[in-house]
Scaffold this motif. Structure first.
Motif, PDB file in Angstrom:
ATOM      1  N   GLN A 172       8.218   4.486 -23.799  1.00 47.35           N
ATOM      2  CA  GLN A 172       9.778   3.835 -22.965  1.00 47.35           C
ATOM      3  C   GLN A 172       9.833   4.654 -21.666  1.00 47.35           C
ATOM      4  N   LEU A 173       9.283   4.680 -20.695  1.00 41.44           N
ATOM      5  CA  LEU A 173       9.097   5.337 -19.535  1.00 41.44           C
ATOM      6  C   LEU A 173       9.554   4.658 -18.416  1.00 41.44           C
ATOM      7  N   GLU A 174      10.354   5.369 -17.429  1.00 40.31           N
ATOM      8  CA  GLU A 174      10.432   4.876 -16.262  1.00 40.31           C
ATOM      9  C   GLU A 174      10.107   5.740 -15.043  1.00 40.31           C
ATOM     10  N   THR A 175       9.447   5.204 -13.990  1.00 38.36           N
ATOM     11  CA  THR A 175       9.249   5.852 -12.953  1.00 38.36           C
ATOM     12  C   THR A 175       9.933   4.981 -11.557  1.00 38.36           C
ATOM     13  N   SER A 176       9.987   6.036 -10.550  1.00 46.07           N
ATOM     14  CA  SER A 176      10.456   5.305  -9.130  1.00 46.07           C
ATOM     15  C   SER A 176       9.512   6.234  -8.121  1.00 46.07           C
ATOM     16  N   SER A 177       8.888   5.440  -7.575  1.00 43.82           N
ATOM     17  CA  SER A 177       7.933   6.119  -6.575  1.00 43.82           C
ATOM     18  C   SER A 177       8.118   5.725  -5.092  1.00 43.82           C
ATOM     19  N   ALA A 178       8.517   6.757  -4.360  1.00 40.00           N
ATOM     20  CA  ALA A 178       8.365   6.648  -2.786  1.00 40.00           C
ATOM     21  C   ALA A 178       7.000   6.780  -2.425  1.00 40.00           C
ATOM     22  N   VAL A 179       6.682   5.700  -1.310  1.00 41.97           N
ATOM     23  CA  VAL A 179       5.211   5.746  -1.222  1.00 41.97           C
ATOM     24  C   VAL A 179       5.192   5.776   0.484  1.00 41.97           C
ATOM     25  N   LEU A 180       4.411   6.620   1.024  1.00 43.56           N
ATOM     26  CA  LEU A 180       4.101   6.842   2.516  1.00 43.56           C
ATOM     27  C   LEU A 180       2.525   6.454   2.608  1.00 43.56           C
ATOM     28  N   GLY A 181       2.339   5.604   3.679  1.00 39.31           N
ATOM     29  CA  GLY A 181       0.756   5.330   3.958  1.00 39.31           C
ATOM     30  C   GLY A 181       0.588   5.356   5.326  1.00 39.31           C
ATOM     31  N   TYR A 182      -0.724   5.146   5.860  1.00 38.80           N
ATOM     32  CA  TYR A 182      -1.137   4.922   6.973  1.00 38.80           C
ATOM     33  C   TYR A 182      -2.444   4.142   7.048  1.00 38.80           C
ATOM     34  N   ALA A 183      -2.717   3.173   7.907  1.00 33.57           N
ATOM     35  CA  ALA A 183      -3.716   2.674   8.005  1.00 33.57           C
ATOM     36  C   ALA A 183      -4.194   2.198   9.487  1.00 33.57           C
ATOM     37  N   ARG A 184      -5.598   2.128   9.659  1.00 35.32           N
ATOM     38  CA  ARG A 184      -5.872   1.817  11.142  1.00 35.32           C
ATOM     39  C   ARG A 184      -7.075   0.826  10.827  1.00 35.32           C
ATOM     40  N   VAL A 185      -7.101  -0.012  11.836  1.00 30.26           N
ATOM     41  CA  VAL A 185      -8.308  -1.221  11.809  1.00 30.26           C
ATOM     42  C   VAL A 185      -9.404  -0.593  12.767  1.00 30.26           C
ATOM     43  N   ILE A 186     -10.532  -0.519  12.511  1.00 29.89           N
ATOM     44  CA  ILE A 186     -11.637   0.290  13.193  1.00 29.89           C
ATOM     45  C   ILE A 186     -12.820  -0.975  13.164  1.00 29.89           C
ATOM     46  N   ASP A 187     -13.744  -0.352  14.187  1.00 29.47           N
ATOM     47  CA  ASP A 187     -15.002  -1.370  14.286  1.00 29.47           C
ATOM     48  C   ASP A 187     -16.135  -0.738  13.584  1.00 29.47           C
ATOM     49  N   LEU A 188     -16.693  -1.324  12.638  1.00 29.19           N
ATOM     50  CA  LEU A 188     -17.831  -0.737  11.882  1.00 29.19           C
ATOM     51  C   LEU A 188     -19.015  -1.781  11.985  1.00 29.19           C
ATOM     52  N   TRP A 189     -19.890  -1.458  13.199  1.00 23.76           N
ATOM     53  CA  TRP A 189     -21.246  -2.026  13.126  1.00 23.76           C
ATOM     54  C   TRP A 189     -20.915  -3.559  13.572  1.00 23.76           C
ATOM     55  N   GLY A 190     -19.854  -3.558  14.311  1.00 19.03           N
ATOM     56  CA  GLY A 190     -19.401  -5.003  14.853  1.00 19.03           C
ATOM     57  C   GLY A 190     -18.563  -5.942  14.040  1.00 19.03           C
ATOM     58  N   GLN A 191     -18.200  -5.432  12.898  1.00 21.23           N
ATOM     59  CA  GLN A 191     -17.292  -5.977  11.864  1.00 21.23           C
ATOM     60  C   GLN A 191     -15.900  -5.247  11.604  1.00 21.23           C
ATOM     61  N   SER A 192     -14.913  -5.827  11.264  1.00 19.19           N
ATOM     62  CA  SER A 192     -13.641  -5.156  11.275  1.00 19.19           C
ATOM     63  C   SER A 192     -13.742  -4.185   9.983  1.00 19.19           C
ATOM     64  N   GLY A 193     -13.191  -3.245  10.068  1.00 19.79           N
ATOM     65  CA  GLY A 193     -12.980  -2.252   9.069  1.00 19.79           C
ATOM     66  C   GLY A 193     -11.561  -1.398   8.878  1.00 19.79           C
ATOM     67  N   LYS A 194     -11.266  -0.859   7.948  1.00 20.47           N
ATOM     68  CA  LYS A 194      -9.992  -0.062   7.845  1.00 20.47           C
ATOM     69  C   LYS A 194     -10.417   0.961   7.060  1.00 20.47           C
ATOM     70  N   VAL A 195      -9.465   2.097   7.604  1.00 21.14           N
ATOM     71  CA  VAL A 195      -9.186   3.212   6.893  1.00 21.14           C
ATOM     72  C   VAL A 195      -7.850   3.370   6.557  1.00 21.14           C
ATOM     73  N   ASP A 196      -7.522   3.782   5.141  1.00 19.82           N
ATOM     74  CA  ASP A 196      -6.057   4.188   4.756  1.00 19.82           C
ATOM     75  C   ASP A 196      -5.823   5.225   4.118  1.00 19.82           C
ATOM     76  N   VAL A 197      -4.525   5.677   4.113  1.00 19.74           N
ATOM     77  CA  VAL A 197      -4.428   6.959   3.046  1.00 19.74           C
ATOM     78  C   VAL A 197      -2.936   6.532   2.591  1.00 19.74           C
ATOM     79  N   MET A 198      -2.594   6.836   1.056  1.00 21.78           N
ATOM     80  CA  MET A 198      -1.375   6.641   0.709  1.00 21.78           C
ATOM     81  C   MET A 198      -0.939   7.847  -0.124  1.00 21.78           C
ATOM     82  N   VAL A 199       0.274   8.391  -0.035  1.00 20.37           N
ATOM     83  CA  VAL A 199       0.955   9.468  -0.583  1.00 20.37           C
ATOM     84  C   VAL A 199       2.152   8.953  -1.533  1.00 20.37           C
ATOM     85  N   PRO A 200       1.988   9.360  -2.724  1.00 24.54           N
ATOM     86  CA  PRO A 200       3.413   8.884  -3.455  1.00 24.54           C
ATOM     87  C   PRO A 200       4.238  10.028  -4.022  1.00 24.54           C
ATOM     88  N   TYR A 201       5.327   9.831  -4.030  1.00 25.94           N
ATOM     89  CA  TYR A 201       6.129  10.852  -4.637  1.00 25.94           C
ATOM     90  C   TYR A 201       7.143  10.334  -5.690  1.00 25.94           C
TER      91      TYR A 201
END
Length: 309
Positions: A69-98
């Protein structure tokens, strides 16, 4: 002038929404529409979100407790960037929750109570679209229309969250996990249909309950999404996911905690302007072999910049 500005704003908002779901989940049993999509190269995304769960432990669905019977509240901060990987679109991202966690459960037949707040484990991901989503500039992207996209990703969770080895319920897991995933996305008019499969691999927690060793078998997952887009840039999706596996061993004793869980959810994404968007999402466990199930609601805001915007 207004007639020219409005379409550009809606175009920008729609592109922003392509990635709004990338870094907002806080639970292991993710339901994530638009995980594989295309966007202009060089665009950056800053994401801030809030998620609330009730029931089982969202951070670790295999934690050895009953009647949670657990309750959690989480604030999340993230960053992402679209990049070129061998001519195809790619993404890198990071997420940090408190997170803030409180509630009761039973462990080994004994009632326990937990009230704690702190950082949960951060996550990092690299994604690449293998087919159907070429790397495009913002100008080139204006003429892009999705057909079939095939993509792959690798997500990693680092054991840097708050952890107390005298407690069975924690915000951090004190172990690494690695999640390779492959998915397909097919657009048909205003509809998009997605299917993705993944496996999560865990290292051992060698300091479980005052020095014990906890290991977990791979957890296999399959998720599907039916997405409806609108000309205004709004989109909505119906989401479903299934998890199986993940049986644990504590000090060489195999537990009867094989997971066979189904979750159902929905997502609504709303454009604000060319740089900002908002997403609302919710999901619930509809069937679970183990008792550690939970309900989730959340909201996320996203700001984008770069790539010629």
């Amino acid at each position: 002038m207004a007639r020219l500005t409005v379409p550009l704003v809606l175009f920008g908002a729609l592109i922003a929404l392509l990635l709004v779901g990338r870094v907002t989940s806080v639970q292991a049993q993710d339901i994530e529409p638009r995980a594989f999509s295309n966007a202009p190269i060089g665009v950056n995304f800053l994401i801030a979100g809030y998620g609330y769960t009730r029931g089982g432990l969202a951070f670790d669905s295999s934690v050895p407790v009953t009647d949670p019977q657990l309750e959690t509240s989480s604030a999340v901060l993230g960053y992402a960037r679209v990049i070129d990987l061998w001519g195809q679109s790619g993404k890198v991202d990071v997420m940090v929750p408190y997170s803030w966690l409180s509630g009761t459960a039973e462990s080994a037949g004994q009632p326990i109570e937990r009230i704690v707040d702190g950082f949960a484990d951060p996550r990092f991901r690299l994604s690449v679209n293998l087919l159907g989503a070429p790397a495009l500039t913002l100008e080139e992207f204006r003429d892009y229309k999705q057909d079939l996209i095939v993509g792959a990703s690798l997500q990693v969770s680092a054991p840097w969250g708050q952890y107390d080895n005298s407690r069975v319920v924690n915000l951090g897991t004190n172990r690494w996990w690695f999640k390779p995933e492959i998915g397909v996305s097919k657009a048909v008019g205003p509809w998009t249909f997605e299917l993705a499969g993944a496996v999560t691999l865990y290292t051992e927690n060698q300091d479980f309950l005052n020095g014990g060793t906890r290991a977990q078998e791979p957890l296999y997952s399959l998720q599907g999404h039916v997405i409806r887009g609108f000309r205004s840039g709004v989109w909505a999706s119906l989401d479903v996911t299934h998890f199986t596996g993940g049986r644990t061993t504590i000090n060489d004793t195999l537990n009867n905690d094989l997971q066979r869980n189904w979750r159902l959810g929905g997502t609504l994404a709303l454009p604000v302007d060319a740089h900002n968007s908002i997403k609302l999402y919710a999901s619930s466990g509809v069937a679970a072999r183990t008792g550690n199930n939970f309900d989730l609601i959340g909201i996320a805001w996203q700001y984008r910049w770069g790539g010629g915007l």
